[in-house]
Design an enzyme around this catalytic site. Structure first.
Site, PDB file in Angstrom:
ATOM      1  N   HIS A  81     -50.441  20.400  23.275  1.00 47.21           N
ATOM      2  CA  HIS A  81     -49.839  21.656  22.836  1.00 47.21           C
ATOM      3  C   HIS A  81     -50.893  22.752  22.760  1.00 47.21           C
ATOM      4  O   HIS A  81     -52.102  22.497  22.904  1.00 47.21           O
ATOM      5  CB  HIS A  81     -49.203  21.490  21.449  1.00 47.21           C
ATOM      6  CG  HIS A  81     -47.944  20.681  21.435  1.00 47.21           C
ATOM      7  ND1 HIS A  81     -46.693  21.235  21.476  1.00 47.21           N
ATOM      8  CD2 HIS A  81     -47.762  19.338  21.390  1.00 47.21           C
ATOM      9  CE1 HIS A  81     -45.774  20.277  21.454  1.00 47.21           C
ATOM     10  NE2 HIS A  81     -46.401  19.102  21.406  1.00 47.21           N
ATOM     11  N   GLU A 119     -46.976  28.378  26.830  1.00 51.00           N
ATOM     12  CA  GLU A 119     -47.510  27.097  26.355  1.00 51.00           C
ATOM     13  C   GLU A 119     -47.042  25.954  27.240  1.00 51.00           C
ATOM     14  O   GLU A 119     -47.805  25.034  27.541  1.00 51.00           O
ATOM     15  CB  GLU A 119     -47.073  26.852  24.914  1.00 51.00           C
ATOM     16  CG  GLU A 119     -47.554  25.529  24.335  1.00 51.00           C
ATOM     17  CD  GLU A 119     -47.014  25.242  22.955  1.00 51.00           C
ATOM     18  OE1 GLU A 119     -47.363  24.181  22.391  1.00 51.00           O
ATOM     19  OE2 GLU A 119     -46.218  26.065  22.432  1.00 51.00           O
ATOM     20  N   GLU A 147     -53.411  20.509  19.371  1.00 49.64           N
ATOM     21  CA  GLU A 147     -53.200  21.942  19.553  1.00 49.64           C
ATOM     22  C   GLU A 147     -54.527  22.480  20.081  1.00 49.64           C
ATOM     23  O   GLU A 147     -55.499  22.614  19.343  1.00 49.64           O
ATOM     24  CB  GLU A 147     -52.826  22.609  18.228  1.00 49.64           C
ATOM     25  CG  GLU A 147     -51.545  22.087  17.603  1.00 49.64           C
ATOM     26  CD  GLU A 147     -50.281  22.703  18.219  1.00 49.64           C
ATOM     27  OE1 GLU A 147     -50.419  23.516  19.159  1.00 49.64           O
ATOM     28  OE2 GLU A 147     -49.177  22.371  17.753  1.00 49.64           O
ATOM     29  N   HIS A 151     -43.090  20.890  25.142  1.00 53.13           N
ATOM     30  CA  HIS A 151     -42.061  21.830  25.586  1.00 53.13           C
ATOM     31  C   HIS A 151     -41.728  21.620  27.065  1.00 53.13           C
ATOM     32  O   HIS A 151     -41.999  20.551  27.607  1.00 53.13           O
ATOM     33  CB  HIS A 151     -42.480  23.265  25.258  1.00 53.13           C
ATOM     34  CG  HIS A 151     -42.990  23.399  23.856  1.00 53.13           C
ATOM     35  ND1 HIS A 151     -42.171  23.319  22.750  1.00 53.13           N
ATOM     36  CD2 HIS A 151     -44.255  23.533  23.367  1.00 53.13           C
ATOM     37  CE1 HIS A 151     -42.889  23.426  21.642  1.00 53.13           C
ATOM     38  NE2 HIS A 151     -44.166  23.553  21.986  1.00 53.13           N
TER      39      HIS A 151
END
Length: 303
Positions: free
Chosen positions: A185, A130, A267, A93
């Site tokens: 992430h 995040e 993640e 992101h």
């Protein structure tokens, strides 16, 4: 001559001299015999002569060779094990995506389908994003990898207006001819779900997507990252996805489908769970997370 006869005077003088000689030699002979016997007995018992009785080494004798060092010095370059390697880190992101929702919502081709260019990502209940998390972890990992000699490239370093889109993220790794790519992430699963997992590319073919050659090396990369991440953070594999192994294979992510070099996603935890969030927002924990990722990459590239 009868037993009762006596020697003449000169004979007596010779006899006295002989007796004196014998009296002098007798102790020497006895001492020599005792020394020989003592040495022999010690040898029979498996021991050598006492240190005080051993001859000393002459000053002209060659000295004994020095003992080798307890450990050999590192070979030159061992402190730079990743010299010549190219690593791409992909911080998931972008902090600015929230201001460009229209741009990141457009659809892009991921080979097997179309998906959004990018998303804003998730955040903790307290508002820690995040995108901020991924940048911090990736920057720490970059420092570690560069210290080991790697050339490290980012897909974005908070320096873009938004994005890049997922297809461009894949192209950045491809164009760099990266030896390994890791996309960082944090998940946004329901509260109560905990743990981390590594996403591996499924072997897919379609349009511009062909992961048949990178699926196997990407799995090896993912396994190394999983193991080192667990060791560094003491985190457990996710209890809400996959089979509890901490590995999850997917064929619907453009960042993986379009990659032509070994690549995985990690993640690092669930931002929507309060216990995971407490770790993800801890700067010291993020440093350990970066260490696990960097060490996993190092293990893979040196394997």
């Amino acid at each position: 001559m009868s037993n009762g006869s006596f020697f003449s005077a000169p004979g007596r003088r010779r006899g006295g001299t002989l007796a004196l000689v014998l009296a002098t030699l007798a102790p020497l002979g006895l001492g020599g015999w005792l020394l020989w016997d003592n040495l022999g007995r010690q040898d029979d018992n498996g021991g050598g002569a006492p240190a005080s009785s051993l001859p000393t080494v002459s000053s002209t004798s060659s000295p004994l060779p020095a003992q080798p060092p307890s450990s050999s010095p590192k070979n030159k370059g061992d402190d730079k094990p990743l010299t010549g390697k190219v690593v791409v880190l992909d911080p998931g992101h972008n902090p600015n995506n929230r201001d460009h929702t229209a741009e990141i919502s457009r659809r892009v081709d991921i080979g097997t389908d179309e998906k959004e260019c990018d998303t804003t990502g998730t955040a903790t209940d307290a508002g820690y994003s995040e995108a901020s998390f991924t940048l911090d972890v990736a920057r720490h990992a970059r420092t570690l990898l560069e210290a080991r000699g790697a050339t490290v490239k980012f897909t974005q370093d908070g320096d873009r207006v938004f994005g890049p889109c997922v297809d461009e993220r894949a192209r950045i790794g491809n164009s760099a001819h990266a030896d390994a790519v890791v996309s960082v992430h944090a998940d946004g699963a329901p509260a109560g779900d905990r743990g981390f997992h590594v996403i591996l590319p499924k072997s897919v073919r379609g349009g511009d997507a062909d992961t048949s050659k990178i699926a196997a090396p990407s799995r090896r990369l993912g396994e190394r990252v999983r193991g080192e991440f667990m060791d560094a953070t003491h985190s457990e594999p996710a209890d809400y996805i996959g089979d509890g192994s901490g590995l999850n294979v997917r064929g619907d992510l453009g960042g993986l489908n379009l990659s032509t070099v070994p690549k995985v996603f990690i993640e690092c935890g669930n931002m929507r769970d309060s216990k995971d969030a407490a770790e993800l927002t801890d700067p010291k924990w993020r440093e350990r997370a970066a260490l696990g990722i960097a060490q996993g990459i190092t293990d893979f590239l040196n394997g």
